[in-house]
Design a protein around this motif. Sequence first.
Motif, PDB file in Angstrom:
ATOM      1  N   ASP A  73       0.814  -1.211   0.000  1.00 27.25           N
ATOM      2  CA  ASP A  73       0.000   0.000   0.000  1.00 27.25           C
ATOM      3  C   ASP A  73       0.850   1.265   0.000  1.00 27.25           C
ATOM      4  N   LEU A  74       2.101   1.125   0.362  1.00 25.28           N
ATOM      5  CA  LEU A  74       3.007   2.268   0.412  1.00 25.28           C
ATOM      6  C   LEU A  74       3.946   2.344  -0.781  1.00 25.28           C
ATOM      7  N   PHE A  75       4.198   1.188  -1.427  1.00 24.88           N
ATOM      8  CA  PHE A  75       5.183   1.155  -2.504  1.00 24.88           C
ATOM      9  C   PHE A  75       4.615   0.423  -3.714  1.00 24.88           C
ATOM     10  N   SER A  76       4.476   1.149  -4.802  1.00 29.65           N
ATOM     11  CA  SER A  76       3.985   0.535  -6.033  1.00 29.65           C
ATOM     12  C   SER A  76       5.097  -0.288  -6.674  1.00 29.65           C
ATOM     13  N   LEU A  77       4.721  -1.098  -7.650  1.00 27.41           N
ATOM     14  CA  LEU A  77       5.695  -1.959  -8.321  1.00 27.41           C
ATOM     15  C   LEU A  77       6.768  -1.141  -9.033  1.00 27.41           C
ATOM     16  N   ARG A  78       6.436   0.034  -9.506  1.00 29.40           N
ATOM     17  CA  ARG A  78       7.407   0.788 -10.315  1.00 29.40           C
ATOM     18  C   ARG A  78       8.588   1.314  -9.501  1.00 29.40           C
ATOM     19  N   VAL A  79       8.478   1.384  -8.172  1.00 32.20           N
ATOM     20  CA  VAL A  79       9.621   1.835  -7.378  1.00 32.20           C
ATOM     21  C   VAL A  79      10.382   0.665  -6.759  1.00 32.20           C
ATOM     22  N   ARG A  80       9.929  -0.547  -7.006  1.00 32.72           N
ATOM     23  CA  ARG A  80      10.657  -1.714  -6.503  1.00 32.72           C
ATOM     24  C   ARG A  80      11.707  -2.103  -7.533  1.00 32.72           C
ATOM     25  N   SER A  81      12.736  -1.312  -7.595  1.00 34.92           N
ATOM     26  CA  SER A  81      13.741  -1.447  -8.643  1.00 34.92           C
ATOM     27  C   SER A  81      15.124  -1.231  -8.066  1.00 34.92           C
ATOM     28  N   LEU A  82      16.013  -2.203  -8.278  1.00 34.16           N
ATOM     29  CA  LEU A  82      17.393  -2.057  -7.824  1.00 34.16           C
ATOM     30  C   LEU A  82      18.074  -0.909  -8.558  1.00 34.16           C
ATOM     31  N   GLU A  83      17.754  -0.732  -9.836  1.00 32.95           N
ATOM     32  CA  GLU A  83      18.356   0.356 -10.604  1.00 32.95           C
ATOM     33  C   GLU A  83      17.978   1.712 -10.004  1.00 32.95           C
ATOM     34  N   LEU A  84      16.714   1.889  -9.667  1.00 34.66           N
ATOM     35  CA  LEU A  84      16.273   3.134  -9.054  1.00 34.66           C
ATOM     36  C   LEU A  84      16.934   3.324  -7.694  1.00 34.66           C
ATOM     37  N   TYR A  85      17.075   2.237  -6.953  1.00 31.97           N
ATOM     38  CA  TYR A  85      17.717   2.317  -5.636  1.00 31.97           C
ATOM     39  C   TYR A  85      19.168   2.764  -5.783  1.00 31.97           C
ATOM     40  N   HIS A  86      19.880   2.217  -6.778  1.00 29.28           N
ATOM     41  CA  HIS A  86      21.243   2.654  -7.070  1.00 29.28           C
ATOM     42  C   HIS A  86      21.274   4.166  -7.289  1.00 29.28           C
ATOM     43  N   GLN A  87      20.353   4.646  -8.093  1.00 30.24           N
ATOM     44  CA  GLN A  87      20.329   6.064  -8.445  1.00 30.24           C
ATOM     45  C   GLN A  87      20.070   6.943  -7.229  1.00 30.24           C
ATOM     46  N   LEU A  88      19.161   6.506  -6.369  1.00 29.31           N
ATOM     47  CA  LEU A  88      18.858   7.295  -5.175  1.00 29.31           C
ATOM     48  C   LEU A  88      20.022   7.279  -4.198  1.00 29.31           C
ATOM     49  N   VAL A  89      20.725   6.150  -4.098  1.00 33.46           N
ATOM     50  CA  VAL A  89      21.915   6.103  -3.248  1.00 33.46           C
ATOM     51  C   VAL A  89      22.928   7.141  -3.726  1.00 33.46           C
ATOM     52  N   ALA A  90      23.161   7.191  -5.050  1.00 29.34           N
ATOM     53  CA  ALA A  90      24.110   8.158  -5.606  1.00 29.34           C
ATOM     54  C   ALA A  90      23.654   9.581  -5.348  1.00 29.34           C
ATOM     55  N   LEU A  91      22.357   9.822  -5.465  1.00 23.69           N
ATOM     56  CA  LEU A  91      21.825  11.162  -5.250  1.00 23.69           C
ATOM     57  C   LEU A  91      21.988  11.583  -3.793  1.00 23.69           C
ATOM     58  N   VAL A  92      21.645  10.678  -2.875  1.00 23.03           N
ATOM     59  CA  VAL A  92      21.795  10.989  -1.450  1.00 23.03           C
ATOM     60  C   VAL A  92      23.274  11.194  -1.113  1.00 23.03           C
ATOM     61  N   MET A  93      24.139  10.377  -1.721  1.00 20.59           N
ATOM     62  CA  MET A  93      25.573  10.514  -1.496  1.00 20.59           C
ATOM     63  C   MET A  93      26.055  11.911  -1.857  1.00 20.59           C
ATOM     64  N   ALA A  94      25.527  12.452  -2.952  1.00 16.82           N
ATOM     65  CA  ALA A  94      25.996  13.735  -3.464  1.00 16.82           C
ATOM     66  C   ALA A  94      25.267  14.927  -2.870  1.00 16.82           C
ATOM     67  N   TYR A  95      24.028  14.767  -2.432  1.00 17.14           N
ATOM     68  CA  TYR A  95      23.208  15.922  -2.076  1.00 17.14           C
ATOM     69  C   TYR A  95      22.845  16.018  -0.594  1.00 17.14           C
ATOM     70  N   SER A  96      23.010  14.960   0.156  1.00 16.91           N
ATOM     71  CA  SER A  96      22.516  14.981   1.532  1.00 16.91           C
ATOM     72  C   SER A  96      23.540  15.584   2.491  1.00 16.91           C
ATOM     73  N   PHE A  97      23.091  15.767   3.729  1.00 13.01           N
ATOM     74  CA  PHE A  97      23.925  16.330   4.788  1.00 13.01           C
ATOM     75  C   PHE A  97      23.876  15.398   5.992  1.00 13.01           C
ATOM     76  N   GLN A  98      24.943  15.421   6.775  1.00  8.01           N
ATOM     77  CA  GLN A  98      24.971  14.697   8.040  1.00  8.01           C
ATOM     78  C   GLN A  98      25.388  15.653   9.139  1.00  8.01           C
ATOM     79  N   GLU A  99      24.623  15.667  10.205  1.00 10.77           N
ATOM     80  CA  GLU A  99      24.955  16.548  11.319  1.00 10.77           C
ATOM     81  C   GLU A  99      26.196  16.026  12.026  1.00 10.77           C
ATOM     82  N   PRO A 100      27.205  16.883  12.219  1.00  9.96           N
ATOM     83  CA  PRO A 100      28.429  16.447  12.912  1.00  9.96           C
ATOM     84  C   PRO A 100      28.123  16.008  14.332  1.00  9.96           C
ATOM     85  N   LEU A 101      28.897  15.064  14.816  1.00  8.27           N
ATOM     86  CA  LEU A 101      28.778  14.637  16.204  1.00  8.27           C
ATOM     87  C   LEU A 101      29.500  15.619  17.112  1.00  8.27           C
ATOM     88  N   GLU A 102      28.993  15.758  18.336  1.00 12.71           N
ATOM     89  CA  GLU A 102      29.688  16.579  19.317  1.00 12.71           C
ATOM     90  C   GLU A 102      30.903  15.802  19.827  1.00 12.71           C
TER      91      GLU A 102
END
Length: 461
Positions: A182-211
């Motif tokens: 009910d949350l995930f349609s068949l079209r997003v159950r894709s290893l190729e898409l997952y690869h792409q999102l990993v690359a996107l998060v790798m390049a665009y995301s942020f991580q809060e530094p630890l104290e």
Amino acid sequence: MFSVGTIPAGANTGRSAAWTPKQAPRGSGAGAGPETPEVAARSTGPPGGALSDHGDPDEAPTGGGACGRRRPGSCGRLPELVPAGGAGAESQERGALQSQSGWVPLLLALLHELQAPASRWRPYFALWPELGRLEHPMFWPEEERRCLLQGTGVPEAVEKDLANIRSEYHSIVLPFMEAHPDLFSLRVRSLELYHQLVALVMAYSFQEPLEEEEDEKEPNSPVMVPAADILNHLANHNANLEYSANCLRMVATQPIPKGHEIFNTYGQMANWQLIHMYGFVEPYPDNTDDTADIQMVTVREAALQGTKTEAERLLAYERWDFLCKLEMVGEEGAFVIGREEVLTEEELITTLKVLCMPAEEFRELKDQDGGGDNKREEGSLTITNIPKLKASWRQLLRNSVLLTLQTYATDLKTDQDLLSNKEVYAQLSWREQQALQVRYGQKMILHQLLELTQVGSFPVP
């Protein structure tokens, strides 16, 4: 400093590490190496893992995404995907999303939102680059990747990434999506898409530094921060992202003339890390943070090549095991050499010292369990200080550099000829140009070491 803009709270400022967590940018001590492209920070201690690898997030300079000139998207919180079902059921669901990377909840939320027609994040997604045209080396054909980047450490890091991504997708992500149709349609159950999102998060995301007091904790999970990721990176940047409890601020570090681009920094990133994590490099000699790695096992190999008898060979292995016990070296570690300094100074100095000291002196040191000689060499190990090292140290280092240069598919002159001929360079593909810049920058550092370790040219201290 000159304030450029303010970003709403709820985000963080540290650039995300490469796909596998706890990475030490610029390579570092035992356990690091090419498999560690990692957080955007300088680090000389052994990291806990790699993007495969390539940290020390609390030292990481603040940074921004790798996108180009874009309008900021709308800020908001991605939805909680774990369905209600009682505290026990929710805890069990959340536990099922635990992974080595720590990125699964964010990636699942992105998969869910991408398919939702009414997602409040759709304006932000519209600003993303086309997922099918990402230029990270993980999307290059394997043969092309190995041919162009052989010796740089990138192919090995990518292979580890791809293996980890496949494992995480099939063991955690896909089962979760199948359990919640009910949350995930068949079209997003894709290893190729997952690869792409990993690359996107790798390049665009942020991580809060630890104290500082949180040093032993796991790195914070990455987050997507629309507006914070609109600036490109340069080593010679003119702005920094700063954070407080209430907001993120992009602050100019120098006057920026009207019409000039504002550049953020993703941290002290060598070119091999930039192409691995973001899909671009800085042309030589612009990247003042560039580095070259000498694999720790390469120094061991050079030491073994210098032995003449079986007894000497066994002693060399004994010395190496002793260094492993001291946690100065590791099978997958690397010594990291910058343009002006050795980033893994303690590890390299200790390794050269132990491998080159007289046998009797080594026996005494070993009997004292490594605690008998805590005297450090005077001064930091800057590049200009290398000629002052003992002759035997310089010879071992030189032999290690020569072995490292043999791992590349081309020599320095071949790369120099390509770079110096503008017409020929212009005919290279974009990937060929980027890979050439990575190789050339590393080789220039290694050849500088060759010049500084010519034993016959310097007096023995």
